[in-house]
Write a protein that holds these residues in place. Sequence first.
Motif, mmCIF file in Angstrom:
data_model
loop_
_atom_site.group_PDB
_atom_site.id
_atom_site.type_symbol
_atom_site.label_atom_id
_atom_site.label_comp_id
_atom_site.label_asym_id
_atom_site.label_seq_id
_atom_site.Cartn_x
_atom_site.Cartn_y
_atom_site.Cartn_z
ATOM 1 N N GLY A 16 78.256 56.148 86.178
ATOM 2 C CA GLY A 16 77.036 55.983 86.956
ATOM 3 C C GLY A 16 76.167 57.218 86.842
ATOM 4 N N TRP A 19 76.951 51.736 86.393
ATOM 5 C CA TRP A 19 76.527 51.174 87.675
ATOM 6 C C TRP A 19 75.047 51.428 87.921
ATOM 7 N N HIS A 20 74.527 52.471 87.300
ATOM 8 C CA HIS A 20 73.121 52.837 87.499
ATOM 9 C C HIS A 20 72.716 53.722 86.322
ATOM 10 N N LYS A 67 73.630 46.219 93.534
ATOM 11 C CA LYS A 67 72.854 46.999 94.496
ATOM 12 C C LYS A 67 73.714 48.174 94.930
ATOM 13 N N PHE A 68 73.194 49.368 94.734
ATOM 14 C CA PHE A 68 73.986 50.582 94.876
ATOM 15 C C PHE A 68 74.706 50.664 96.225
ATOM 16 N N LEU A 74 78.098 49.027 96.332
ATOM 17 C CA LEU A 74 79.083 49.378 95.313
ATOM 18 C C LEU A 74 80.472 49.668 95.874
ATOM 19 N N SER A 89 79.036 59.201 96.388
ATOM 20 C CA SER A 89 78.782 57.866 95.848
ATOM 21 C C SER A 89 79.806 56.854 96.366
ATOM 22 N N HIS A 90 80.609 56.292 95.477
ATOM 23 C CA HIS A 90 81.592 55.261 95.825
ATOM 24 C C HIS A 90 83.015 55.738 95.565
ATOM 25 N N GLU A 147 68.988 59.027 99.398
ATOM 26 C CA GLU A 147 70.029 58.690 98.416
ATOM 27 C C GLU A 147 70.354 59.908 97.567
ATOM 28 N N VAL A 160 77.715 56.110 99.505
ATOM 29 C CA VAL A 160 76.429 55.420 99.405
ATOM 30 C C VAL A 160 76.303 54.266 100.391
ATOM 31 N N ASN A 203 72.682 54.583 102.205
ATOM 32 C CA ASN A 203 71.777 53.518 101.795
ATOM 33 C C ASN A 203 71.866 52.272 102.655
ATOM 34 N N GLY A 256 68.920 50.612 92.909
ATOM 35 C CA GLY A 256 69.273 51.720 93.786
ATOM 36 C C GLY A 256 68.911 51.430 95.226
#
Length: 390
Positions: free
Chosen positions: A58, A81-82, A102-103, A106, A139-140, A243, A296, A300, A340
Amino acid sequence: MTLQERYHAKVITAERAAKMVNSGDWLEYGFCTTAPRAFDAALAQRKAELSDVDIRVGVSVYPPEVVKADPEGEVFTFNSWHYSGLDRRLSDSGPVFYNPMKFSELPRYVLENTPTDIFIVQVAPMDKYGFFNFGGSASHHYAVIARAKKIIVEVNEQIPRAHGGYGHGIHIDEVDYIIEGDNLPLTELHPAQISEVDQAIAQKVMAEMRDGDCIQLGIGGMPNALGNMIAQSDLKDLGGHTEMISESFVDMFLSGVMNGRRKNIDKGRIAYTFTLGTKKLYDFLDDNPFCANYPVDYTNSASVAASIDNLVTINNAVEIDLFGQVCSESSGTRNISGSGGQLDFVLAGYLSRGGRSFICLSSCFKDKKGQLHSCVTTKHLSSCFMLHKR
């Protein structure tokens, strides 16, 4: 065993770690600046021994050695992923594909759908309590850790030790193996150049700003221009919830206009999920309690962000039509980035008490041949589109 004894018992070479990869495996590299370097190089050397190895990434910022070694994708496939600019270029000619996602969703998607054979992530050196830090890119990762069969950390002394809310690091007891990496500097992303159009749009948004607002900024010249204006303004008690944390937030904090005192949540702190910038930004994040790194699905989350009063979200777009449909992720059939946080933050800005959301773009652009094209379906639309409540 002491922490240091446990640490040394798990240290292996990058080559030995790469030997653990089997044909058909799914690997997950750390997000953005936490992607592995020494492991990636060692894995590339095994091209002749493997087949059908899929790697999830990502916002890649390091040119992947496995793609260099296997430009046709006969062995290694990158699944992003992005997209970063690097991922986008690699997808034009190599084995790099976008995973539509969609982030903000994730972590849940990973937990429910994506078992991982090996997770490899760059981290800051272990602290005195046995924790490795993700350096500002949560992130994830917590979701991958929960699903991965093996977890390998690659220690890099250049990675900042970022404070966080949760999910911003991993304890040695959760780690299977440790690679002591090459301590290479983090890739730097310098702020985009600010055009006259960026300045003009930023001034329109600036006129709508108020003391006590909490700011989310996207990436690009216009958000950078706005951040510079805010840092030089007489606004007071601004907050941050975003983000990606960028250079603009450093300037707003150092100038004294951003302190987070009026935030409903994370009071006195800026919440973010990943970082990409210059050494100035990385140094700012190091051991700074003002900055809180979160997964995230927290930063987000439209419901989380909307709970902050006077949330102001500012994002770019590629084009817009008369129905109000905004394109920010692709140009024609070519993917530019990914899904994102823009949609989440537009909704959050609208739902926030006193909130405002801005989608900003130039009304036209010039192609490589110098020909002018419209970014909207009619030239009479404004260059700055605002969704806000009166």
